[in-house]
Scaffold this motif. Structure first.
Motif, mmCIF file in Angstrom:
data_model
loop_
_atom_site.group_PDB
_atom_site.id
_atom_site.type_symbol
_atom_site.label_atom_id
_atom_site.label_comp_id
_atom_site.label_asym_id
_atom_site.label_seq_id
_atom_site.Cartn_x
_atom_site.Cartn_y
_atom_site.Cartn_z
ATOM 1 N N PRO A 164 7.528 3.683 -11.580
ATOM 2 C CA PRO A 164 6.503 2.640 -11.530
ATOM 3 C C PRO A 164 6.998 1.303 -10.972
ATOM 4 O O PRO A 164 6.247 0.599 -10.304
ATOM 5 N N ALA A 165 8.253 0.951 -11.232
ATOM 6 C CA ALA A 165 8.717 -0.378 -10.813
ATOM 7 C C ALA A 165 8.868 -0.475 -9.304
ATOM 8 O O ALA A 165 8.727 -1.540 -8.727
ATOM 9 N N THR A 166 9.173 0.652 -8.656
ATOM 10 C CA THR A 166 9.423 0.581 -7.223
ATOM 11 C C THR A 166 8.370 1.307 -6.388
ATOM 12 O O THR A 166 8.351 1.165 -5.167
ATOM 13 N N GLU B 176 -5.696 -13.092 -19.827
ATOM 14 C CA GLU B 176 -4.460 -12.319 -19.766
ATOM 15 C C GLU B 176 -4.685 -11.127 -18.870
ATOM 16 O O GLU B 176 -5.645 -10.389 -19.047
ATOM 17 N N ALA B 177 -3.778 -10.922 -17.927
ATOM 18 C CA ALA B 177 -3.926 -9.770 -17.045
ATOM 19 C C ALA B 177 -2.917 -8.697 -17.430
ATOM 20 O O ALA B 177 -1.829 -8.991 -17.909
ATOM 21 N N PHE C 291 2.487 -4.087 -13.481
ATOM 22 C CA PHE C 291 3.210 -5.125 -14.220
ATOM 23 C C PHE C 291 2.595 -6.513 -14.083
ATOM 24 O O PHE C 291 3.304 -7.511 -14.069
ATOM 25 N N ASP C 292 1.276 -6.575 -13.993
ATOM 26 C CA ASP C 292 0.626 -7.884 -14.034
ATOM 27 C C ASP C 292 0.801 -8.464 -15.436
ATOM 28 O O ASP C 292 0.759 -7.748 -16.429
ATOM 29 N N GLY C 293 0.986 -9.753 -15.486
ATOM 30 C CA GLY C 293 0.960 -10.464 -16.762
ATOM 31 C C GLY C 293 2.155 -10.259 -17.670
ATOM 32 O O GLY C 293 2.187 -10.797 -18.766
ATOM 33 N N LYS D 16 -5.873 -1.300 -10.633
ATOM 34 C CA LYS D 16 -6.873 -1.776 -11.565
ATOM 35 C C LYS D 16 -6.195 -2.749 -12.527
ATOM 36 O O LYS D 16 -5.196 -2.413 -13.154
ATOM 37 N N VAL D 17 -6.743 -3.937 -12.617
ATOM 38 C CA VAL D 17 -6.196 -4.943 -13.519
ATOM 39 C C VAL D 17 -7.178 -5.133 -14.676
ATOM 40 O O VAL D 17 -8.386 -5.176 -14.467
ATOM 41 N N THR D 18 -6.636 -5.211 -15.876
ATOM 42 C CA THR D 18 -7.468 -5.488 -17.038
ATOM 43 C C THR D 18 -7.319 -6.964 -17.397
ATOM 44 O O THR D 18 -6.201 -7.457 -17.520
ATOM 45 N N LEU D 19 -8.448 -7.639 -17.535
ATOM 46 C CA LEU D 19 -8.425 -9.052 -17.913
ATOM 47 C C LEU D 19 -8.940 -9.187 -19.339
ATOM 48 O O LEU D 19 -9.935 -8.577 -19.704
ATOM 49 N N LYS D 20 -8.205 -9.997 -20.112
ATOM 50 C CA LYS D 20 -8.680 -10.231 -21.476
ATOM 51 C C LYS D 20 -8.785 -11.733 -21.668
ATOM 52 O O LYS D 20 -7.806 -12.464 -21.457
#
Ligand code: SF4
Ligand code: SF4
Lengths: 241, 411
Positions: free
Chosen positions: A77-79, B342-343, B348-350, A86-90
């Motif tokens: 995952p890192a590379t 917060e993302a 690795f966002d946030g 998909k980004v989750t926003l809270k």
């Protein structure tokens, strides 16, 4: 969305420039669909609107993009590269949770292009930001500059490459807005998938054409850019953040 | 005015070859490390899509910054006309070229496609600070080479001053350019500030002089030449002043950031709860790299040359720690996507990105230092860079009751 002053001047000057450069060109021509061999023109600016009120737990856009462009990982995952994620926003105050797809925002003033020493990062006349894989030296300065983490460095040998999306170890890549499809008159793979298997949250089109779907959508409701404070005038817009 | 005499290193010099062999070993290891990373791709390093500039950049930027600082001693002699520094000017120029070479090699070998270096030389994007820097670096070699020539060729001596002034201005621009690589990254909270460029300049003074001190003391000692207290004391206090100035700028930098509410996140990260970065900052950069050297340099401890070498080594280590905190810490801290939210994502966002330096990366960086030192050693052997003597009487004509000027001007 109302046109900002800068956008207005941009559209105005592009139109003037277009007319000055091609005296034979009549404005009605522009309304017609372009053929694949038509030159890229600054009379268009491709854009994308994502309504995140409609977007939820699905991953159709991501799967479709990576499938279309042959973006295959190595379970690291890192590379591993991600052209779209998909980004989750809270919400920090209320705890309200939303999800949205994030890809290259195809900035009008792309920091990645500004910093690229060789000019490998470039913006086409129609606003699509790309990397020329033959000139990129892999310095990764563009990745330092992009505010959206939109770019990936190809960390290892690639397999299953698609002819329209060459990927080379040691170079940088990012969402191309499916330029090969757009040039063929189709919509990007993510948009197609979202409208077919997803929640119909994405609209693609020409931001400079007032009669395009996307312009009408933008004109009829609020929308925003990610990191509007940076004034990059992104081609990808969001509604409902 | 005393005319300094210069000489190459004489003799069979068994030690010379041993030293060269050791440095050669490090250079070879660095080359192999680069090959290994290039062959496998960067996934074998500690780098990732989150931390795109890793340990090699820490070494490379440090060396490049130190290179321009190493030229300072020559500038003081030619630009500001301080005779005392004149015999040191050649070594200063040599060191500048060597350190820049070491830094650039590391930078190039860490590219994704070092084989395409020619692209970087033929395609230019003039809006890019990086492209500017390529010019500044190449120009630096030329400018310093000409400057050295003016110094070393008797017939050209008259032009030393203009060449020196030009080199001085060039190096200021160069370090500004290096600092601006970071200063212009609007996206990242740690970098986007104008203080970075002047801060890099003052850091270059300290790092460059620290390396100069180590090399000078070692070279004079190993070639059994005299280095008197006059020169030594002058350099020692100068180094102290530079280190103090760095500390001042670092304070200003953090105070500026603390003033901007939006930057409290990154400041808290570096100064308070950033784990390894916080430790590197306080223990590496501030305590070992600044406070301890200051105590040594400004106290009686500084009378001992061994202690001053120790202080210089600590300044170098502190400098590497500073680069680590700036370059890697600045990337590890997540960028905001939407204010107030917060993302999180599979990309690795946030979250604070993790980075652990890999052995090949460190070896490549050390190889760059070894290359710079090897260049100095070889150059000292074949060309007259090192003064025969820096004894008090030679260094300072006014050292004792001043005799007539012509008497000290040894022919
Ligand atoms: S989103 Fe990033 S990669 Fe895309 S154009 Fe903007 S700066 Fe460049
Ligand atoms: S990695 Fe490639 S595209 Fe990015 S800045 Fe460097 S040369 Fe340009």
């Amino acid at each position: 969305m109302s046109l900002s002053r800068r956008e207005f001047i941009g559209i105005g000057s592009a139109a003037v420039a277009g007319m000055a450069l091609s005296p034979g060109l009549r404005l009605v021509d522009l309304a017609q669909a372009r053929s694949p061999d038509e030159a890229v023109t600054s009379l268009k600016r491709w854009g994308l609107l994502v309504d995140i009120n409609k977007c939820n737990d699905c991953n159709a856009c991501v799967t479709a993009c990576h499938e279309e462009n042959g973006v295959v990982g190595h379970d690291r995952p890192a590379t591993d590269a991600q052209w779209i994620r998909k980004v989750t926003l809270k919400d920090k105050q209320t705890g309200y949770v939303q999800t949205l797809p994030v890809m290259c925002q195809h900035c009008e003033e792309p920091p990645c292009v500004d910093v690229c020493p060789t000019g490998a990062s470039f913006k086409r006349a129609d606003g699509i930001v790309l990397v020329d894989k033959h000139i990129c030296i892999g310095c990764r300065y563009c990745m330092m500059a992009c505010p959206y983490k939109a770019r990936s460095f190809v960390h290892e040998d690639t397999t299953d490459q698609k002819p329209h999306a060459p990927r080379g170890k040691g170079t940088v890549e990012s969402c191309t807005l499916c330029v090969h499809r757009v040039d063929a008159g189709k919509v990007p793979a993510c948009v197609e998938a979202c409208n077919k298997d997803g929640n119909k949250a994405m609209v693609f089109g020409d931001l400079k054409d007032r009669n395009s779907d996307i312009s009408k959508h933008l004109a009829s409701g609020s929308s925003t850019q990610l990191r509007p404070d940076l004034n990059l005038n992104t081609g990808v817009r969001y509604r409902g953040i | 005015m005393a005319h300094a005499h210069f000489n190459t290193m004489e003799g069979r010099g068994f030690g010379f070859y041993i030293l060269l062999a050791i440095l050669g070993g490090f250079i070879l290891a660095g080359g192999l490390a680069a090959l290994y990373m290039e062959h496998n791709g960067h996934w074998v390093t500690g780098m990732s899509n989150q931390i795109v500039w890793g340990t090699p950049h820490v070494f490379a930027v440090f060396l490049i910054v130190a290179a321009s600082g190493a030229l300072n001693v020559a500038s003081i002699a030619s630009v500001f006309g301080r005779q005392l520094y004149k015999p040191l000017a050649r070594l200063s120029g040599l060191l500048a070229i060597a350190l820049l070479t070491g830094g650039l090699i590391v930078l190039v070998l860490d590219l994704g496609r070092p084989d395409r270096l020619i692209e970087a030389m033929t395609y230019y994007n003039f809006k890019s600070i990086f492209a500017w820097n390529i010019f500044l670096y190449i120009g630096f070699f030329a400018v310093v080479a000409v400057y050295l020539w003016m110094m070393m060729e008797r017939r050209m001596n008259d032009y030393t001053k203009p060449a020196g002034i030009f080199a001085f201005l060039w190096r200021l621009t160069l370090t500004t350019g290096t600092g601006s690589i970071f200063g212009f990254l609007v996206a990242r909270d740690a970098y986007d500030t104008a203080v970075i460029a002047p801060m890099f300049i003052i850091m270059s003074f300290a790092y460059g002089l620290a390396i100069f001190m180590i090399v000078l003391l070692a070279a004079m000692r190993w070639t059994e030449r005299e280095l008197g207290n006059v020169v030594f004391e002058r350099l020692r206090s100068l180094l102290g002043v530079f280190v103090a100035a760095v500390l001042y700028f670092v304070t200003i930098y953090h105070l500026t950031n603390l003033y901007i509410t939006q930057r409290h996140g990154i400041e808290g990260f570096i100064l308070l709860h950033g784990g390894v970065y916080t430790k590197m900052f306080w223990i590496g950069q501030i305590f070992l790299g600044s406070v301890v050297p200051l105590i040594i340099l400004f106290s009686r401890l500084g009378k001992s040359r061994a202690m001053v070498v120790l202080a210089s080594l600590l300044i170098v280590l502190g400098g590497l720690a500073q680069m680590y905190v700036t370059i890697i810490g600045g990337q590890a801290y997540p960028m905001p996507l939407v204010t107030g939210k917060e993302a999180s994502s599979s990309f690795f966002d946030g979250v604070v990105a993790s980075y652990v330096p890999s052995l090949p990366e460190a070896i490549l960086g050390i190889g760059g230092i070894a290359l710079a030192l090897a260049m100095v050693v070889v150059a000292l052997k074949i060309l007259p860079f090192l003064p025969n003597s820096l004894s008090d009487a030679d260094a300072d004509p006014h050292f004792k009751a001043t005799p007539a000027k012509s008497e000290t001007a040894a022919a």
